[in-house]
Write a protein that holds these residues in place. Structure first.
Motif, short mmCIF file in Angstrom:
data_model
loop_
_atom_site.label_atom_id
_atom_site.label_comp_id
_atom_site.label_asym_id
_atom_site.label_seq_id
_atom_site.Cartn_x
_atom_site.Cartn_y
_atom_site.Cartn_z
N PRO A 86 10.76 -10.43 12.22
CA PRO A 86 11.49 -9.97 11.03
C PRO A 86 12.75 -9.23 11.48
O PRO A 86 12.68 -8.33 12.32
CB PRO A 86 10.52 -9.03 10.33
CG PRO A 86 9.16 -9.37 10.89
CD PRO A 86 9.41 -9.87 12.28
N ALA A 87 13.89 -9.61 10.94
CA ALA A 87 15.16 -9.00 11.33
C ALA A 87 15.17 -7.50 11.05
O ALA A 87 15.80 -6.73 11.78
CB ALA A 87 16.32 -9.68 10.61
N SER A 88 14.44 -7.06 10.06
CA SER A 88 14.42 -5.65 9.69
C SER A 88 13.72 -4.78 10.73
O SER A 88 13.90 -3.57 10.74
CB SER A 88 13.74 -5.46 8.34
OG SER A 88 12.41 -5.91 8.41
N ARG A 89 12.95 -5.37 11.64
CA ARG A 89 12.24 -4.59 12.67
C ARG A 89 13.08 -4.31 13.91
O ARG A 89 12.73 -3.48 14.73
CB ARG A 89 10.97 -5.33 13.11
CG ARG A 89 9.89 -5.33 12.06
CD ARG A 89 8.60 -5.94 12.58
NE ARG A 89 8.09 -5.20 13.73
CZ ARG A 89 7.25 -5.71 14.62
NH1 ARG A 89 6.85 -6.96 14.53
NH2 ARG A 89 6.81 -4.97 15.63
N ILE A 90 14.22 -4.98 14.07
CA ILE A 90 15.03 -4.84 15.28
C ILE A 90 15.86 -3.56 15.21
O ILE A 90 16.59 -3.34 14.26
CB ILE A 90 15.93 -6.07 15.48
CG1 ILE A 90 15.07 -7.31 15.69
CG2 ILE A 90 16.87 -5.86 16.66
CD1 ILE A 90 15.86 -8.59 15.77
N ALA A 91 15.74 -2.74 16.26
CA ALA A 91 16.50 -1.49 16.34
C ALA A 91 17.63 -1.59 17.36
O ALA A 91 18.61 -0.87 17.26
CB ALA A 91 15.58 -0.34 16.71
N GLY A 92 17.52 -2.47 18.33
CA GLY A 92 18.55 -2.63 19.36
C GLY A 92 18.13 -3.66 20.38
O GLY A 92 17.15 -4.38 20.18
N ILE B 21 17.18 -11.47 26.71
CA ILE B 21 17.52 -10.22 26.05
C ILE B 21 16.23 -9.62 25.54
O ILE B 21 15.40 -10.31 24.95
CB ILE B 21 18.48 -10.46 24.87
CG1 ILE B 21 19.82 -10.98 25.37
CG2 ILE B 21 18.67 -9.19 24.05
CD1 ILE B 21 20.77 -11.37 24.27
N ASP B 22 16.04 -8.32 25.77
CA ASP B 22 14.87 -7.61 25.24
C ASP B 22 15.25 -6.94 23.93
O ASP B 22 16.17 -6.13 23.90
CB ASP B 22 14.38 -6.54 26.22
CG ASP B 22 13.78 -7.13 27.47
OD1 ASP B 22 13.64 -8.37 27.55
OD2 ASP B 22 13.45 -6.35 28.38
N PHE B 23 14.56 -7.32 22.86
CA PHE B 23 14.76 -6.66 21.57
C PHE B 23 13.86 -5.43 21.52
O PHE B 23 12.67 -5.51 21.82
CB PHE B 23 14.39 -7.60 20.41
CG PHE B 23 15.41 -8.67 20.18
CD1 PHE B 23 16.64 -8.37 19.61
CD2 PHE B 23 15.14 -9.98 20.51
CE1 PHE B 23 17.57 -9.36 19.38
CE2 PHE B 23 16.07 -10.97 20.29
CZ PHE B 23 17.29 -10.66 19.73
N ILE B 24 14.43 -4.31 21.15
CA ILE B 24 13.66 -3.08 20.95
C ILE B 24 13.39 -2.99 19.46
O ILE B 24 14.32 -3.00 18.65
CB ILE B 24 14.43 -1.85 21.44
CG1 ILE B 24 14.75 -2.02 22.93
CG2 ILE B 24 13.62 -0.58 21.19
CD1 ILE B 24 15.72 -1.02 23.45
N LEU B 25 12.11 -2.92 19.10
CA LEU B 25 11.73 -2.90 17.70
C LEU B 25 11.62 -1.47 17.20
O LEU B 25 11.53 -0.53 17.98
CB LEU B 25 10.41 -3.66 17.51
CG LEU B 25 10.41 -5.09 18.07
CD1 LEU B 25 9.07 -5.75 17.83
CD2 LEU B 25 11.53 -5.92 17.49
N ARG B 26 11.62 -1.30 15.91
CA ARG B 26 11.58 0.04 15.30
C ARG B 26 10.32 0.82 15.67
O ARG B 26 10.33 2.03 15.68
CB ARG B 26 11.71 -0.06 13.79
CG ARG B 26 13.05 -0.65 13.39
CD ARG B 26 13.48 -0.24 12.03
NE ARG B 26 14.71 -0.88 11.66
CZ ARG B 26 15.92 -0.48 12.02
NH1 ARG B 26 16.05 0.58 12.77
NH2 ARG B 26 17.00 -1.14 11.66
N ASP B 27 9.23 0.14 15.99
CA ASP B 27 7.99 0.82 16.40
C ASP B 27 7.90 0.98 17.92
O ASP B 27 6.83 1.18 18.46
CB ASP B 27 6.77 0.09 15.85
CG ASP B 27 6.69 -1.34 16.33
OD1 ASP B 27 7.57 -1.79 17.09
OD2 ASP B 27 5.73 -2.03 15.94
N GLN B 28 9.04 0.87 18.63
CA GLN B 28 9.18 1.04 20.07
C GLN B 28 8.55 -0.07 20.89
O GLN B 28 8.44 0.05 22.10
CB GLN B 28 8.65 2.41 20.53
CG GLN B 28 9.35 3.58 19.89
CD GLN B 28 10.86 3.55 20.13
OE1 GLN B 28 11.32 3.38 21.24
NE2 GLN B 28 11.64 3.71 19.06
N GLN B 29 8.10 -1.13 20.27
CA GLN B 29 7.63 -2.29 21.03
C GLN B 29 8.84 -3.08 21.52
O GLN B 29 9.95 -2.91 21.02
CB GLN B 29 6.75 -3.18 20.15
CG GLN B 29 5.43 -2.58 19.79
CD GLN B 29 4.58 -3.57 19.00
OE1 GLN B 29 5.01 -4.66 18.64
NE2 GLN B 29 3.37 -3.16 18.71
#
Length: 145
Positions: free
Chosen positions: A62-68, A77-85
């Motif tokens: 979900p695009a809304s979970r991506i924080a950076g 590329i490593d996506f950092i999710l809003r829950d720090q996963q």
């Protein structure tokens, strides 16, 4: 209008109105002609004693979970999710070495970013398709003293 209403304009007249804070390093959503484009900042790598173990990942995020994001190699590329996963996006084999100068762009078809469908675009015009996602599990290294 009440007699006290003009008093609310005094801070504006003297330039004391709150100003917008400087642009933050956050995932931004921009809608241009009914198209959604995600601008994702890339964070610098931190040197921590962590080894990331790859596991089977999801087909879509979900695009809304991506924080950076963090560049993790020449084709991932490593996506950092809003829950720090963390979830690693592995690019297809014909992708040149990634060089995204601080941020990249995604233009998903819906609210999800899916492997074998989405393409990551750089500011200088390069693009790479996401081949698959891998879930990253941290394994802490022993620090020698």
């Amino acid at each position: 209008m009440t007699p006290l209403a003009p008093l609310g304009l005094i801070p504006v007249l003297f330039g004391l109105a709150a100003q917008a804070p400087a642009e933050e390093q956050a995932v931004r959503r921009v809608v241009i002609h009914d198209e959604v484009i995600l601008r994702i900042p890339i964070r610098p790598r931190l040197s921590r004693p962590i080894e990331w173990i790859e596991r089977k990942g999801p087909k879509c995020l979900p695009a809304s979970r991506i924080a950076g994001a963090i560049l993790s190699g020449p084709s991932s590329i490593d996506f950092i999710l809003r829950d720090q996963q963390r979830v690693r996006a592995v690019m297809d084999s014909d992708c040149p070495a990634l060089d995204f100068y601080g941020r990249f762009y995604l233009q998903p078809d819906d609210e999800n970013i899916c492997a074998r469908r989405e393409t990551i675009r750089s500011r200088v015009g390069g693009s790479c398709r996401i081949e698959k996602f891998r879930k990253l599990v941290p394994q802490y290294k022993q620090v020698k003293r």
